[in-house]
Design a protein around this motif. Structure first.
Motif, PDB file in Angstrom:
ATOM      1  N   CYS A 199       0.328   5.513  10.873  1.00 10.52           N
ATOM      2  CA  CYS A 199      -0.732   6.528  10.802  1.00 10.52           C
ATOM      3  C   CYS A 199      -0.217   7.872  11.315  1.00 10.52           C
ATOM      4  O   CYS A 199      -0.497   8.923  10.720  1.00 10.52           O
ATOM      5  CB  CYS A 199      -1.947   6.098  11.615  1.00 10.52           C
ATOM      6  N   THR A 200       0.545   7.846  12.398  1.00 11.88           N
ATOM      7  CA  THR A 200       1.115   9.076  12.955  1.00 11.88           C
ATOM      8  C   THR A 200       2.098   9.696  11.984  1.00 11.88           C
ATOM      9  O   THR A 200       2.093  10.909  11.761  1.00 11.88           O
ATOM     10  CB  THR A 200       1.797   8.782  14.302  1.00 11.88           C
ATOM     11  N   ILE A 204       0.854  -1.191   0.000  1.00 13.86           N
ATOM     12  CA  ILE A 204       0.000   0.000   0.000  1.00 13.86           C
ATOM     13  C   ILE A 204       0.886   1.236   0.000  1.00 13.86           C
ATOM     14  O   ILE A 204       2.063   1.170   0.369  1.00 13.86           O
ATOM     15  CB  ILE A 204      -0.934   0.053   1.231  1.00 13.86           C
ATOM     16  N   GLN A 205       0.301   2.342  -0.393  1.00 12.99           N
ATOM     17  CA  GLN A 205       1.003   3.606  -0.241  1.00 12.99           C
ATOM     18  C   GLN A 205       0.774   4.107   1.180  1.00 12.99           C
ATOM     19  O   GLN A 205      -0.275   3.838   1.790  1.00 12.99           O
ATOM     20  CB  GLN A 205       0.497   4.637  -1.233  1.00 12.99           C
ATOM     21  N   LEU A 206       1.740   4.845   1.690  1.00 11.15           N
ATOM     22  CA  LEU A 206       1.648   5.366   3.051  1.00 11.15           C
ATOM     23  C   LEU A 206       0.343   6.140   3.250  1.00 11.15           C
ATOM     24  O   LEU A 206      -0.279   6.051   4.297  1.00 11.15           O
ATOM     25  CB  LEU A 206       2.860   6.254   3.364  1.00 11.15           C
ATOM     26  N   ARG A 207      -0.102   6.857   2.246  1.00 10.12           N
ATOM     27  CA  ARG A 207      -1.314   7.676   2.365  1.00 10.12           C
ATOM     28  C   ARG A 207      -2.553   6.833   2.680  1.00 10.12           C
ATOM     29  O   ARG A 207      -3.547   7.349   3.174  1.00 10.12           O
ATOM     30  CB  ARG A 207      -1.540   8.504   1.103  1.00 10.12           C
ATOM     31  N   ALA A 208      -2.540   5.521   2.421  1.00 11.56           N
ATOM     32  CA  ALA A 208      -3.712   4.663   2.622  1.00 11.56           C
ATOM     33  C   ALA A 208      -3.638   3.819   3.892  1.00 11.56           C
ATOM     34  O   ALA A 208      -4.477   2.952   4.100  1.00 11.56           O
ATOM     35  CB  ALA A 208      -3.882   3.746   1.414  1.00 11.56           C
ATOM     36  N   LEU A 218       5.227  13.607  -1.903  1.00 12.33           N
ATOM     37  CA  LEU A 218       5.993  12.469  -2.407  1.00 12.33           C
ATOM     38  C   LEU A 218       6.215  11.417  -1.326  1.00 12.33           C
ATOM     39  O   LEU A 218       6.231  10.226  -1.618  1.00 12.33           O
ATOM     40  CB  LEU A 218       7.339  12.928  -2.969  1.00 12.33           C
ATOM     41  N   ALA A 219       6.365  11.851  -0.080  1.00 12.71           N
ATOM     42  CA  ALA A 219       6.553  10.885   1.015  1.00 12.71           C
ATOM     43  C   ALA A 219       5.302  10.032   1.214  1.00 12.71           C
ATOM     44  O   ALA A 219       5.394   8.875   1.614  1.00 12.71           O
ATOM     45  CB  ALA A 219       6.920  11.608   2.296  1.00 12.71           C
ATOM     46  N   LEU A 220       4.137  10.584   0.931  1.00 13.82           N
ATOM     47  CA  LEU A 220       2.891   9.824   1.063  1.00 13.82           C
ATOM     48  C   LEU A 220       2.766   8.740  -0.002  1.00 13.82           C
ATOM     49  O   LEU A 220       1.983   7.812   0.143  1.00 13.82           O
ATOM     50  CB  LEU A 220       1.685  10.762   0.992  1.00 13.82           C
ATOM     51  N   ASP A 221       3.533   8.869  -1.075  1.00  9.32           N
ATOM     52  CA  ASP A 221       3.536   7.865  -2.141  1.00  9.32           C
ATOM     53  C   ASP A 221       4.428   6.666  -1.821  1.00  9.32           C
ATOM     54  O   ASP A 221       4.448   5.692  -2.565  1.00  9.32           O
ATOM     55  CB  ASP A 221       3.997   8.489  -3.460  1.00  9.32           C
ATOM     56  N   GLN A 222       5.169   6.748  -0.717  1.00  9.48           N
ATOM     57  CA  GLN A 222       6.047   5.638  -0.319  1.00  9.48           C
ATOM     58  C   GLN A 222       5.232   4.363  -0.193  1.00  9.48           C
ATOM     59  O   GLN A 222       4.134   4.356   0.363  1.00  9.48           O
ATOM     60  CB  GLN A 222       6.707   5.965   1.025  1.00  9.48           C
ATOM     61  N   VAL A 223       5.781   3.262  -0.718  1.00 11.05           N
ATOM     62  CA  VAL A 223       5.082   1.972  -0.681  1.00 11.05           C
ATOM     63  C   VAL A 223       5.516   1.200   0.565  1.00 11.05           C
ATOM     64  O   VAL A 223       6.704   1.103   0.874  1.00 11.05           O
ATOM     65  CB  VAL A 223       5.371   1.153  -1.961  1.00 11.05           C
ATOM     66  N   ILE A 224       4.526   0.657   1.262  1.00 16.61           N
ATOM     67  CA  ILE A 224       4.735  -0.141   2.466  1.00 16.61           C
ATOM     68  C   ILE A 224       4.313  -1.579   2.157  1.00 16.61           C
ATOM     69  O   ILE A 224       3.219  -1.806   1.636  1.00 16.61           O
ATOM     70  CB  ILE A 224       3.878   0.382   3.647  1.00 16.61           C
ATOM     71  N   ALA A 225       5.177  -2.531   2.462  1.00 14.83           N
ATOM     72  CA  ALA A 225       4.851  -3.954   2.293  1.00 14.83           C
ATOM     73  C   ALA A 225       4.342  -4.495   3.630  1.00 14.83           C
ATOM     74  O   ALA A 225       4.982  -4.299   4.661  1.00 14.83           O
ATOM     75  CB  ALA A 225       6.079  -4.723   1.844  1.00 14.83           C
ATOM     76  N   VAL A 276       3.580  14.003   7.777  1.00 18.26           N
ATOM     77  CA  VAL A 276       4.425  14.124   6.589  1.00 18.26           C
ATOM     78  C   VAL A 276       4.153  15.464   5.916  1.00 18.26           C
ATOM     79  O   VAL A 276       2.999  15.853   5.722  1.00 18.26           O
ATOM     80  CB  VAL A 276       4.158  12.948   5.616  1.00 18.26           C
ATOM     81  N   GLN A 277       5.217  16.154   5.550  1.00 20.43           N
ATOM     82  CA  GLN A 277       5.104  17.472   4.926  1.00 20.43           C
ATOM     83  C   GLN A 277       5.002  17.394   3.405  1.00 20.43           C
ATOM     84  O   GLN A 277       4.386  18.235   2.780  1.00 20.43           O
ATOM     85  CB  GLN A 277       6.327  18.320   5.304  1.00 20.43           C
TER      86      GLN A 277
END
Length: 121
Positions: A80-81, A49-53, A90-97, A86-87
């Motif tokens: 979530c925190t 998922i992307q960090l934003r989700a 682009l950081a919100l687009d980071q993918v988390i496994a 996040v400012q």
């Protein structure tokens, strides 16, 4: 890419939960990479998922009757925190496994002699 290993359990029926959870992951914008049985009572999901989700996927897991361990709650709460503070977009687009291992439990409390009051005195 950050990776989370989360353990969980549920009393939900496997045949209903698995498709619902798969749809929930996709509705949150997640990619289900793999879904496999580890044993007759354990399933594993590998999701990206992307960090934003992260908040949406956290809520979807819980809404489907899956109970996380304390470390699972801590890991998702931390993400979530981080997402909240996040400012940069682009950081919100980071993918988390995420590797989610679910243990399917039977409701043994209904059948336990201790809970029914029929124990030996």
């Amino acid at each position: 890419m950050q990776s989370l290993d989360i353990r969980a359990f549920t009393y939900e029926q496997r045949c209903g939960l698995l498709p619902d959870l798969t749809v929930a992951f996709c509705d949150c914008g997640g990619w289900v990479l793999e879904r496999k049985a580890l044993s007759p009572t354990n399933m594993e999901f590998r999701v990206e998922i992307q960090l934003r989700a992260v908040l949406e996927i956290y809520a979807a897991i819980l809404a489907n009757g899956v109970e996380l361990t304390r470390s699972g709650h801590d890991a998702l709460t931390e993400l979530c925190t981080r997402c909240k503070h996040v400012q940069h977009t682009l950081a919100l687009d980071q993918v988390i496994a995420i590797r989610l291992e679910i243990n399917f439990l039977e409701d043994v409390t209904q059948h336990s002699p201790v809970s029914s009051g029929s124990g030996v005195a």
